[in-house]
Design a protein around this motif. Structure first.
Motif, PDB file in Angstrom:
ATOM      1  N   PRO A   1     128.636   0.615 -48.628  1.00 41.48           N
ATOM      2  CA  PRO A   1     128.953  -0.259 -49.755  1.00 41.48           C
ATOM      3  C   PRO A   1     129.197  -1.699 -49.316  1.00 41.48           C
ATOM      4  O   PRO A   1     129.767  -1.958 -48.264  1.00 41.48           O
ATOM      5  CB  PRO A   1     130.231   0.356 -50.328  1.00 41.48           C
ATOM      6  CG  PRO A   1     130.771   1.211 -49.267  1.00 41.48           C
ATOM      7  CD  PRO A   1     129.615   1.698 -48.488  1.00 41.48           C
ATOM      8  N   ARG A   2     128.714  -2.614 -50.135  1.00 38.08           N
ATOM      9  CA  ARG A   2     128.914  -4.040 -49.873  1.00 38.08           C
ATOM     10  C   ARG A   2     129.629  -4.646 -51.074  1.00 38.08           C
ATOM     11  O   ARG A   2     129.380  -4.231 -52.209  1.00 38.08           O
ATOM     12  CB  ARG A   2     127.566  -4.734 -49.685  1.00 38.08           C
ATOM     13  CG  ARG A   2     126.847  -4.343 -48.410  1.00 38.08           C
ATOM     14  CD  ARG A   2     127.475  -5.061 -47.222  1.00 38.08           C
ATOM     15  NE  ARG A   2     126.839  -4.685 -45.969  1.00 38.08           N
ATOM     16  CZ  ARG A   2     127.314  -3.721 -45.156  1.00 38.08           C
ATOM     17  NH1 ARG A   2     128.376  -3.025 -45.512  1.00 38.08           N
ATOM     18  NH2 ARG A   2     126.715  -3.456 -44.030  1.00 38.08           N
ATOM     19  N   PRO A   3     130.498  -5.599 -50.862  1.00 38.95           N
ATOM     20  CA  PRO A   3     131.254  -6.173 -51.980  1.00 38.95           C
ATOM     21  C   PRO A   3     130.414  -7.209 -52.720  1.00 38.95           C
ATOM     22  O   PRO A   3     129.519  -7.824 -52.144  1.00 38.95           O
ATOM     23  CB  PRO A   3     132.429  -6.846 -51.281  1.00 38.95           C
ATOM     24  CG  PRO A   3     131.891  -7.213 -49.947  1.00 38.95           C
ATOM     25  CD  PRO A   3     130.851  -6.201 -49.579  1.00 38.95           C
TER      26      PRO A   3
ATOM     27  N   PRO B   1     135.865   3.483 -40.338  1.00 40.76           N
ATOM     28  CA  PRO B   1     135.256   2.155 -40.179  1.00 40.76           C
ATOM     29  C   PRO B   1     133.730   2.209 -40.173  1.00 40.76           C
ATOM     30  O   PRO B   1     133.149   3.251 -39.941  1.00 40.76           O
ATOM     31  CB  PRO B   1     135.768   1.742 -38.803  1.00 40.76           C
ATOM     32  CG  PRO B   1     135.911   3.033 -38.054  1.00 40.76           C
ATOM     33  CD  PRO B   1     136.230   4.092 -39.061  1.00 40.76           C
ATOM     34  N   GLU B   2     133.152   1.065 -40.450  1.00 43.08           N
ATOM     35  CA  GLU B   2     131.718   0.895 -40.276  1.00 43.08           C
ATOM     36  C   GLU B   2     131.565  -0.172 -39.210  1.00 43.08           C
ATOM     37  O   GLU B   2     132.021  -1.305 -39.388  1.00 43.08           O
ATOM     38  CB  GLU B   2     131.081   0.413 -41.593  1.00 43.08           C
ATOM     39  CG  GLU B   2     129.600   0.134 -41.474  1.00 43.08           C
ATOM     40  CD  GLU B   2     129.078  -0.700 -42.642  1.00 43.08           C
ATOM     41  OE1 GLU B   2     129.827  -0.934 -43.600  1.00 43.08           O
ATOM     42  OE2 GLU B   2     127.919  -1.116 -42.540  1.00 43.08           O
TER      43      GLU B   2
ATOM     44  N   ARG C   1     131.332  -8.314 -33.169  1.00 44.98           N
ATOM     45  CA  ARG C   1     131.663  -6.893 -32.994  1.00 44.98           C
ATOM     46  C   ARG C   1     132.830  -6.617 -33.923  1.00 44.98           C
ATOM     47  O   ARG C   1     133.948  -7.034 -33.664  1.00 44.98           O
ATOM     48  CB  ARG C   1     132.035  -6.604 -31.543  1.00 44.98           C
ATOM     49  CG  ARG C   1     130.856  -6.720 -30.595  1.00 44.98           C
ATOM     50  CD  ARG C   1     131.284  -6.425 -29.183  1.00 44.98           C
ATOM     51  NE  ARG C   1     131.653  -5.021 -29.015  1.00 44.98           N
ATOM     52  CZ  ARG C   1     132.472  -4.601 -28.050  1.00 44.98           C
ATOM     53  NH1 ARG C   1     133.008  -5.458 -27.224  1.00 44.98           N
ATOM     54  NH2 ARG C   1     132.764  -3.315 -27.940  1.00 44.98           N
ATOM     55  N   ARG C   2     132.541  -5.936 -35.019  1.00 40.92           N
ATOM     56  CA  ARG C   2     133.595  -5.748 -36.014  1.00 40.92           C
ATOM     57  C   ARG C   2     133.592  -4.317 -36.529  1.00 40.92           C
ATOM     58  O   ARG C   2     132.562  -3.673 -36.585  1.00 40.92           O
ATOM     59  CB  ARG C   2     133.361  -6.659 -37.212  1.00 40.92           C
ATOM     60  CG  ARG C   2     133.405  -8.125 -36.895  1.00 40.92           C
ATOM     61  CD  ARG C   2     132.850  -8.890 -38.063  1.00 40.92           C
ATOM     62  NE  ARG C   2     132.882 -10.318 -37.809  1.00 40.92           N
ATOM     63  CZ  ARG C   2     132.316 -11.218 -38.624  1.00 40.92           C
ATOM     64  NH1 ARG C   2     131.677 -10.818 -39.710  1.00 40.92           N
ATOM     65  NH2 ARG C   2     132.372 -12.495 -38.347  1.00 40.92           N
ATOM     66  N   ASP C   3     134.779  -3.859 -36.914  1.00 37.42           N
ATOM     67  CA  ASP C   3     134.911  -2.590 -37.632  1.00 37.42           C
ATOM     68  C   ASP C   3     135.285  -2.920 -39.074  1.00 37.42           C
ATOM     69  O   ASP C   3     136.341  -3.510 -39.321  1.00 37.42           O
ATOM     70  CB  ASP C   3     136.018  -1.737 -37.009  1.00 37.42           C
ATOM     71  CG  ASP C   3     135.484  -0.951 -35.838  1.00 37.42           C
ATOM     72  OD1 ASP C   3     134.242  -0.900 -35.700  1.00 37.42           O
ATOM     73  OD2 ASP C   3     136.290  -0.408 -35.072  1.00 37.42           O
TER      74      ASP C   3
ATOM     75  N   ARG D   1     138.192  -5.631 -38.576  1.00 41.11           N
ATOM     76  CA  ARG D   1     139.004  -5.919 -37.400  1.00 41.11           C
ATOM     77  C   ARG D   1     138.053  -6.307 -36.280  1.00 41.11           C
ATOM     78  O   ARG D   1     137.079  -5.615 -36.034  1.00 41.11           O
ATOM     79  CB  ARG D   1     139.785  -4.673 -37.009  1.00 41.11           C
ATOM     80  CG  ARG D   1     140.727  -4.927 -35.888  1.00 41.11           C
ATOM     81  CD  ARG D   1     141.576  -3.732 -35.579  1.00 41.11           C
ATOM     82  NE  ARG D   1     142.715  -4.188 -34.788  1.00 41.11           N
ATOM     83  CZ  ARG D   1     143.597  -3.360 -34.264  1.00 41.11           C
ATOM     84  NH1 ARG D   1     143.498  -2.076 -34.464  1.00 41.11           N
ATOM     85  NH2 ARG D   1     144.589  -3.837 -33.544  1.00 41.11           N
ATOM     86  N   GLU D   2     138.367  -7.380 -35.636  1.00 38.84           N
ATOM     87  CA  GLU D   2     137.531  -7.833 -34.518  1.00 38.84           C
ATOM     88  C   GLU D   2     137.716  -6.868 -33.356  1.00 38.84           C
ATOM     89  O   GLU D   2     138.847  -6.441 -33.067  1.00 38.84           O
ATOM     90  CB  GLU D   2     137.992  -9.221 -34.072  1.00 38.84           C
ATOM     91  CG  GLU D   2     137.742 -10.288 -35.106  1.00 38.84           C
ATOM     92  CD  GLU D   2     136.752 -11.303 -34.622  1.00 38.84           C
ATOM     93  OE1 GLU D   2     137.130 -12.157 -33.822  1.00 38.84           O
ATOM     94  OE2 GLU D   2     135.579 -11.221 -35.036  1.00 38.84           O
TER      95      GLU D   2
END
Lengths: 488, 256
Positions: A410-412, A441-442, A455-457, A473-474
């Motif tokens: 899903p994307r906002p 997380p994705e 690099r993110r979750d 979160r980084e």
């Protein structure tokens, strides 16, 4: 056969005072002025004088560029002549009618020489050109092409002047050149000794026609230069006007004139500029650009009103002028024949929308309307693109990218242009209220090849006040939490 | 004078008239159905609902079908005309952004796009994210955004012009405090252009002239992620505020 050459021309060379030699160092003065006869009789004898300008440097350009440069040069040559025709790498102007006005061919030449040279240099070409004048168009071209920058006033002298030219000026093909050479013919005067029928048989009628044209015994149709349309009108107000709205009646009258002008010429305008002049100040310009060329008075005055609505002038207005910067061919709009048919999908043309967007541009300035498209990109910031709706081909472009794959997660609907850092207090995430993670997380890892390594979750989260958030979160550095979007 | 007074005395408030008409029709049809004394409220309601000739003046919720379906059956049931109005001005009130206010409109947007009309977003608070639109099944070709930092005056001006433009099917704007004069003007523009305008706000203003006002309520975290309480504060034809609970994010791919 009597050689028409030299017998009459050569003695005349002695009357140096009478020779009109065009001022050019390489010029070989080959022709000649009228004898003591009054110019009036000369005019009767030859009703026109053609001034040919040959630009050999154009040969290296592409045909479209050649035409473009010739158009520009023709515009400049209009200063001395009203009839200008196009020829391969050359222009020919009729100057007999303006000879008296300017006071001679030399003055005419001086007048346009520098402007033409400047224009040629501006086009990145050398500024030199060849020129000649004679009573026929083809004759002038041949004389000019030979590099003899000469002037032949009288029709009778034309034959002798042309006779001195080498056959190369005729620009024949290789085979014809070879044949002429084998026949022992080096100059045009040699050709004139040959019988016409034989020439026609050997070299075709085009060749013979060319010679006839050059001598003035065949008609010479030409393609004349038509100056581009121009519309410029201005009106001095009888008194100074401080309120911009007050100029609307005047402007409306100008637009009516413009629309009349456009209708007569089957044109439409796509870019107009209104200038409001002030006393001792530079004038205020109102540029009106149209998405689709128009010649409707209502449409144009509606746009002008929109422009004027939030315009302030630095000083009272003393005059108004209107200039059209860009014309377009008029394209009429056609309706469907079977509009009433229920099966036909309601035809929403973009015309209303275009009018609306024009108004919006007039009011807000710039390109206020954007269209959006997806981009095949993993990084969320780069997966959406805003473009100017105006860009030509925008819609085609989007159509192509509409098939871009989008992420399956899903994307906002709302994305923050800059992620907002969230605070962690007592082991709980806070934005305005505490945040609970719902899903995730994705992991998104991309752009390692550039400076902005990502690099993110990503998590779907929910704030206590009911907002649905997209946070991440980084994975590198301080491992901060950020808010990146809203599931609106 | 008497001649004049008599008819004016005869005029009763409209509600009374409606009831008296209803009673008359009820008498006509009900004579052979059942005796009136032992009929409970429910069969009367059913009877009234069943009669298409009957205009129930005070409460149109879930009546008629002149609206465009919202895509949420529960919401259709509490809206007059069983759906969004086809033109006019609508206010959606959310205390914060991101409470599912756009999800509410996703089915409508989809149908607008399918009809070949345009959706105009007038200076939205954040970037409109194209991948989410594609996920929701909305073609981004028909979406236009007026830039974010437009001043309030210009945004309202654009909204009015957009509402007057016939091929804008849906105009969305984000404005908080608008005087009722402005709202009436927008309402008028929407009526001329046959367009639906939606205003997103943080606060409700009681005396707003918009025909429809909806509110998405703050919901406790204990409630599911998808669910939200929607209150129809006002709808032209509705008698009282009605509330329903919707699963908002069903149209997008759901988070597990």
């Amino acid at each position: 056969m009597e050689d028409p050459d030299s017998s009459k021309q050569l003695p005349l060379l002695a009357h140096s005072a009478r020779i009109v030699a065009l001022p050019r160092p390489v010029a070989r003065v080959a022709a000649v002025v009228p004898e003591s006869a009054a110019p009036v009789t000369t005019l009767k004898a030859s009703p026109s004088l053609w001034y040919a300008l040959v630009f050999p440097q154009l040969a290296e350009q592409t045909p479209s560029r050649q035409q473009q440069i010739l158009e520009q040069l023709a515009g400049l040559a209009q200063a001395v002549s009203a009839t200008i025709s196009f020829h391969p790498h050359a222009l020919v102007c009729e100057v007999r009618s303006s000879l008296n006005y300017f006071g001679g061919i030399e003055v005419i030449h001086d007048r346009i020489k520098s402007t033409l040279s400047e224009q040629l240099i501006a086009c990145g070409l050398s500024g030199d050109f060849l020129y000649s004048a004679s009573p026929t168009v083809s004759g002038s071209l041949l004389l000019a092409r030979s590099g003899q920058n000469c002037l032949v006033y009288r029709h009778e002298n034309l034959r002798s002047a042309l006779g001195q030219l080498p056959t190369s000026v005729l620009e024949l093909n290789k085979e014809q050149n070879r044949r002429l050479y084998n026949m022992g013919i080096r100059y045009l005067r040699d050709i004139w000794r040959l019988p016409g029928d034989g020439l026609r048989k050997r070299f075709g009628s085009d060749f013979v026609n060319l010679l006839h044209k050059a001598l003035g015994s065949a008609p010479e149709p030409t393609r004349n230069y038509l100056p581009p349309p121009a519309f410029l009108t201005s009106y001095d107000l009888p008194y100074e006007v401080e309120l911009v709205e007050r100029i609307l009646p005047v402007a409306d009258e100008m637009l009516a004139q413009l629309c009349d002008f456009l209708r007569r010429r089957d044109l439409s305008a796509s870019h107009l500029v209104f200038s409001l002049s002030h006393e001792k100040r530079s004038s205020t310009k109102i540029a009106i650009g149209l998405r689709q060329p128009s010649r409707s008075r209502e449409h144009l005055s509606m746009l002008l009103e929109t422009h004027i609505a939030n315009l302030s002038v630095p000083a009272p207005i003393v005059a108004v002028s209107l200039e059209v910067k860009k014309f377009d061919a008029f394209m009429s709009h056609s309706d469907h024949l079977l509009l009433d048919n229920g099966a036909v999908k309601p035809g929403y043309t973009d015309r209303h929308l275009d009018t609306f967007i024009e108004q919006l541009q007039a009011r807000l300035g710039g390109n206020p309307v954007k269209s959006i498209a997806t981009v095949a990109e993993h990084c969320p910031e780069y997966a959406c693109e805003q473009r100017d709706y105006n860009e030509s081909g925008t819609r085609g472009g989007i159509r192509r990218t509409a098939d871009n794959p989008v992420a399956s997660n899903p994307r906002p609907l709302w994305l923050l242009s800059e992620p907002v850092q969230l605070v962690v207090r007592n082991g709980k995430l806070y934005h305005r209220k505490p945040i609970t993670l719902v899903n995730g997380p994705e992991r998104i890892e991309t752009r390692w090849w550039s400076d902005g390594d990502i690099r993110r979750d990503y998590y779907v989260a929910r704030e206590d006040n009911g907002s649905r958030l997209w946070i991440f979160r980084e994975k590198t550095g301080a491992q901060h939490w950020y808010l990146h979007g809203f599931f609106a | 004078m008497n001649m004049h007074r008599t008819p004016s005395q005869g005029l009763k408030p409209t509600a009374d008239k409606a009831y008296s008409d209803a009673a008359r029709i009820g008498n006509d049809t009900g004579a052979d159905v059942a005796p009136t004394d032992n009929v409970t409220a429910e069969p009367i309601d059913r009877l009234l609902y069943r009669n298409p000739n009957l205009w129930r003046g005070c409460d149109l919720a879930g009546q008629g079908n002149h609206g465009r379906s919202t895509g949420f059956p529960q919401l259709d049931a509490i809206l007059p005309g069983q759906g969004w109005p086809s033109k006019g001005l609508m206010e959606i009130i959310t205390p914060h952004w991101g409470m599912g206010e756009l999800q509410l409109l996703v089915p409508l947007m989809r149908s607008v796009v399918e009809q070949g009309q345009w959706i105009l977003w007038i200076s939205p608070p954040y970037l409109l994210y194209a991948p989410a639109l594609v996920q929701a099944g909305i073609n981004t070709e028909q979406v236009l955004v007026v830039k974010l930092d437009t001043s309030c005056k210009d945004a309202l001006w654009s909204m009015e012009k957009a509402l007057q433009t016939e091929n804008c099917g849906l105009v969305l704007a984000w404005q908080n405090w608008l005087p009722s004069k402005v709202l009436r003007r927008l309402q008028l523009a929407a009526d001329t252009g046959n367009t639906l305008g939606v205003l997103f706000k943080h606060h409700d203003s009681e005396h707003s002239p918009s025909p429809i006002r909806l509110k998405i309520k703050d919901s406790p975290v204990s409630q599911g992620f998808n669910e939200a309480d929607i209150t129809v504060i006002k709808a032209r034809g509705n008698f009282r505020p009605l509330t329903t609970r919707l699963k908002l994010y069903q149209h997008a791919r759901q988070p597990a």
